[in-house]
Motif scaffolding. Sequence first.
Motif, PDB file in Angstrom:
ATOM      1  N   TRP A 105      38.761  36.468  37.586  1.00 42.14           N
ATOM      2  CA  TRP A 105      39.163  37.412  38.892  1.00 42.14           C
ATOM      3  C   TRP A 105      40.650  36.943  38.559  1.00 42.14           C
ATOM      4  N   ARG A 106      41.122  36.623  37.520  1.00 42.11           N
ATOM      5  CA  ARG A 106      42.433  36.674  38.183  1.00 42.11           C
ATOM      6  C   ARG A 106      42.849  38.572  38.568  1.00 42.11           C
ATOM      7  N   ARG A 107      43.915  38.870  39.436  1.00 40.56           N
ATOM      8  CA  ARG A 107      44.117  40.388  39.023  1.00 40.56           C
ATOM      9  C   ARG A 107      45.113  40.247  37.873  1.00 40.56           C
ATOM     10  N   VAL A 108      46.016  41.780  38.552  1.00 41.79           N
ATOM     11  CA  VAL A 108      46.992  42.051  37.048  1.00 41.79           C
ATOM     12  C   VAL A 108      47.179  40.899  36.177  1.00 41.79           C
ATOM     13  N   ARG A 109      48.589  41.255  37.266  1.00 44.28           N
ATOM     14  CA  ARG A 109      49.536  40.064  36.523  1.00 44.28           C
ATOM     15  C   ARG A 109      49.407  39.236  35.681  1.00 44.28           C
ATOM     16  N   SER A 111      45.734  38.160  34.773  1.00 45.29           N
ATOM     17  CA  SER A 111      44.887  38.539  33.950  1.00 45.29           C
ATOM     18  C   SER A 111      44.914  38.089  33.027  1.00 45.29           C
ATOM     19  N   GLU A 117      44.903  46.727  29.745  1.00 45.95           N
ATOM     20  CA  GLU A 117      44.855  48.221  30.181  1.00 45.95           C
ATOM     21  C   GLU A 117      45.543  48.794  29.967  1.00 45.95           C
ATOM     22  N   SER A 122      43.859  50.579  34.577  1.00 47.24           N
ATOM     23  CA  SER A 122      43.548  49.514  35.466  1.00 47.24           C
ATOM     24  C   SER A 122      42.230  49.308  35.334  1.00 47.24           C
ATOM     25  N   VAL A 125      38.346  46.208  40.296  1.00 53.59           N
ATOM     26  CA  VAL A 125      38.196  44.883  40.670  1.00 53.59           C
ATOM     27  C   VAL A 125      36.651  45.626  41.555  1.00 53.59           C
ATOM     28  N   ARG A 140      32.772  43.581  34.886  1.00 53.41           N
ATOM     29  CA  ARG A 140      33.481  44.597  34.189  1.00 53.41           C
ATOM     30  C   ARG A 140      32.441  46.060  33.760  1.00 53.41           C
TER      31      ARG A 140
END
Length: 186
Positions: A105-109, A111, A117, A122, A125, A140
């Motif tokens: 559930w964490r965003r890009v940085r 994750s 990626e 990308s 989400v 996903r």
Amino acid sequence: MIKNETGLRLLVQSDIVDGHGWHGNALLVRGEPLHYHRSRLHLPGIEPRGAVFAELDLGEGKFRIIAVHLGLLRRSRMSQAKALLEIFQGLTPMPTILLGDLNEWRRVRRSALAVLEPVFGSLPVIPSFPSRHPIFPLDRILDWPPGLITHLAVHNTPLAREASDHLPLVAEVNFNCILPLLGPAV
């Protein structure tokens, strides 16, 4: 029962008679594939996890689907994502869809999936969990090469919310993207 109700056919992954899947993963397709090869992948981590993949042709050209259910622990997900990427990079290049409950559930940085990626682009989400009020994008669908998937959405209906604690994702695939990759033999 699934085939009778939906027209979907199970691509057998289990070596056990009447086995349905492997480590909770199963692949269903509509119709009879013209070509079909399946494999199972063991993934590292504390919990028993794995992935199933199939190389198939449903009449539009050969492509690969990798279905996976990653672990609950971030460290396990990081190891599993790295292992998936290494395995993928060792395979014959083929249009690929990687999908499943990636439990991230964490965003890009931050994750655990950031390692994917550079190859898969990308990460989408789309909140899919919990099904009654989705706020986390745990599920996903990723594609290689980019552009293989043209539309991605969550399937949010009363029946879907009742069937699982995750809402299913649906994707439209651009099979015209597959044909140039296969070369002149198509």
